[in-house]
Motif scaffolding. Sequence first.
Motif, PDB file in Angstrom:
ATOM      1  N   GLN A  84       0.821  -1.219   0.000  1.00 33.38           N
ATOM      2  CA  GLN A  84       0.000   0.000   0.000  1.00 33.38           C
ATOM      3  C   GLN A  84       0.856   1.270   0.000  1.00 33.38           C
ATOM      4  O   GLN A  84       0.329   2.370   0.128  1.00 33.38           O
ATOM      5  N   LEU A  85       2.151   1.106  -0.153  1.00 33.75           N
ATOM      6  CA  LEU A  85       3.074   2.227  -0.034  1.00 33.75           C
ATOM      7  C   LEU A  85       2.720   3.445  -0.899  1.00 33.75           C
ATOM      8  O   LEU A  85       2.908   4.580  -0.454  1.00 33.75           O
ATOM      9  N   PRO A  86       2.220   3.287  -2.142  1.00 29.24           N
ATOM     10  CA  PRO A  86       1.890   4.484  -2.922  1.00 29.24           C
ATOM     11  C   PRO A  86       0.950   5.457  -2.212  1.00 29.24           C
ATOM     12  O   PRO A  86       0.991   6.667  -2.471  1.00 29.24           O
ATOM     13  N   HIS A  87       0.126   4.950  -1.260  1.00 32.38           N
ATOM     14  CA  HIS A  87      -0.747   5.864  -0.504  1.00 32.38           C
ATOM     15  C   HIS A  87       0.083   6.845   0.326  1.00 32.38           C
ATOM     16  O   HIS A  87      -0.396   7.908   0.712  1.00 32.38           O
ATOM     17  N   HIS A  88       1.323   6.438   0.644  1.00 37.02           N
ATOM     18  CA  HIS A  88       2.179   7.232   1.525  1.00 37.02           C
ATOM     19  C   HIS A  88       2.713   8.468   0.819  1.00 37.02           C
ATOM     20  O   HIS A  88       3.011   9.473   1.462  1.00 37.02           O
ATOM     21  N   TYR A  89       2.856   8.365  -0.509  1.00 36.80           N
ATOM     22  CA  TYR A  89       3.552   9.416  -1.251  1.00 36.80           C
ATOM     23  C   TYR A  89       2.599  10.436  -1.852  1.00 36.80           C
ATOM     24  O   TYR A  89       2.044  10.232  -2.916  1.00 36.80           O
ATOM     25  N   SER A  90       2.379  11.493  -1.131  1.00 38.94           N
ATOM     26  CA  SER A  90       1.614  12.638  -1.609  1.00 38.94           C
ATOM     27  C   SER A  90       2.506  13.851  -1.368  1.00 38.94           C
ATOM     28  O   SER A  90       2.722  14.258  -0.226  1.00 38.94           O
ATOM     29  N   LYS A  91       3.071  14.390  -2.417  1.00 38.70           N
ATOM     30  CA  LYS A  91       4.153  15.367  -2.290  1.00 38.70           C
ATOM     31  C   LYS A  91       3.738  16.610  -1.510  1.00 38.70           C
ATOM     32  O   LYS A  91       2.673  17.186  -1.750  1.00 38.70           O
ATOM     33  N   ALA A  92       4.585  17.012  -0.575  1.00 35.83           N
ATOM     34  CA  ALA A  92       4.336  18.225   0.204  1.00 35.83           C
ATOM     35  C   ALA A  92       4.604  19.465  -0.639  1.00 35.83           C
ATOM     36  O   ALA A  92       5.526  19.486  -1.460  1.00 35.83           O
TER      37      ALA A  92
END
Length: 483
Positions: free
Chosen positions: A50-58
């Motif tokens: 599920q790692l892609p959920h973690h990457y939401s660029k600041a």
Amino acid sequence: MKGMIYQTVCPGCNIGCGLYIREDDEGTVSVDFMKSSPANLGKLCRFGMQLPHHYSKAISMVDSVEASIEDAVQAASGKLKGAKDVAMLSVGATTSEEHLAFTRVADALGTVVHTGMGTYAELPPECHAAVGQGIPLEDVEQAGKIALFIDPYTQYPLIMRRLLAAKRNGASIIAVGPKKIKLADETKHIGPDQYESELGLDSDSMIIADVHPHSDPEHVKHLLNLALMTGARIMFMKPFVDSTGVHLISKGTGQKGLQEIMDGINEGSIKTLVTLDSDPIELMPNGAEDILKKLDNLIVISSRNSPVTKLAHIVIGTEPLYAKAGSFMNTEGQVLKNSGEGTVGVDALSTIAQNLGGEAFDCQSLHTHVLENVVKEYTGPKYKKLSCKIIETAPEEGKGNLINVYNPFMWFDQPDDNDFVMVNMNTVKSLGLRKGGMIALTSNGGTLKMRYAVAEVPDGLMLTNKKLPIATGTCTVVTAEGC
């Protein structure tokens, strides 16, 4: 598909599972397996998948308005010049090099970087190596007996591969805790005063536990004593990708725990908080947000959007973790190098340090320091028996006790098939719970309806793998009724 492929490490915990991140031209991220990774041989747990959920660029922000990173850096420098009552927090969710850069800013301010692990402050320094530095994962497979103080299914799934290999090699496994662990030969719900007599450990045994920002230092002391008195080896699993590296970089600097930092803000002794890829709201979902609103300055340096970036006065948005240049140290002491070449975060910190009167630095010089100094600090544990307080393990009689099983993965709250509480059949019957029905839980934090699942847990206990909003601590007294 064009784009980039990065060789990196899952940031979910400190095992250091290698993987590939594919980023297409639109910025969409996907995960692929890295079979050459020594820690996981290409395997990923359900959290890693599920790692892609973690990457939401600041996005860099100043006073809630989008800004360039240069303007955000200058605004942060202006707030920090001459600032008093500053606390800095970096839990280890970034590279060793970026954490080291953060400490250089702290040096310029005359303060230190806290890792949020208050347990270390409660232990004699000679114990820190045993807690912070771990042992080779391969050694798990060779142990004759293993005492598990974690739930590998819900907390650190990739350790399962090592435990299964140990069983094939003839090891017996005893789980200690309120929930029956299927993998274990037996499960014991016992207190620390019974560990030595009931577990039968010796020098051929291994103890696997974990340490995190909410760990009870007294329990950690009991486990260290158990290892010392029986001769068993002990390994503490940890929640952040570079927990081991930041421990070595920041040790001996008078660490404050996360709760202590929150108390300081609440009482007014901390007016400015600077965080580096660390979100107190995710780590303390029950109350941290209201406390952070009391700060004069909340400066967030982060590679991703998270609840704390929405609250911050200044956000310095850096590159995603997988795109950073640098390295991590995993729970067994391996240095794992990222293939990314990004230095946005390190460069921003260098500018802030210079603006505060410190010296300039670059990522390569920091990496050299990590290899030549920090890695050499990795040593074996030596300590003496510790005095411990008595810990109650039985549930409060006549009331429901909701226990949160700590989960290290910051993105584990994604809706999935695990949104339930675990109760035993006696609770099902006493509450008249219907198959497919819900259970209403009420505490001082409010009321929540949840699905339930039947599990072998002691009477009076309910377990959850989620940070439920009604939970007021690791163990919360609740009333329950069927609905």
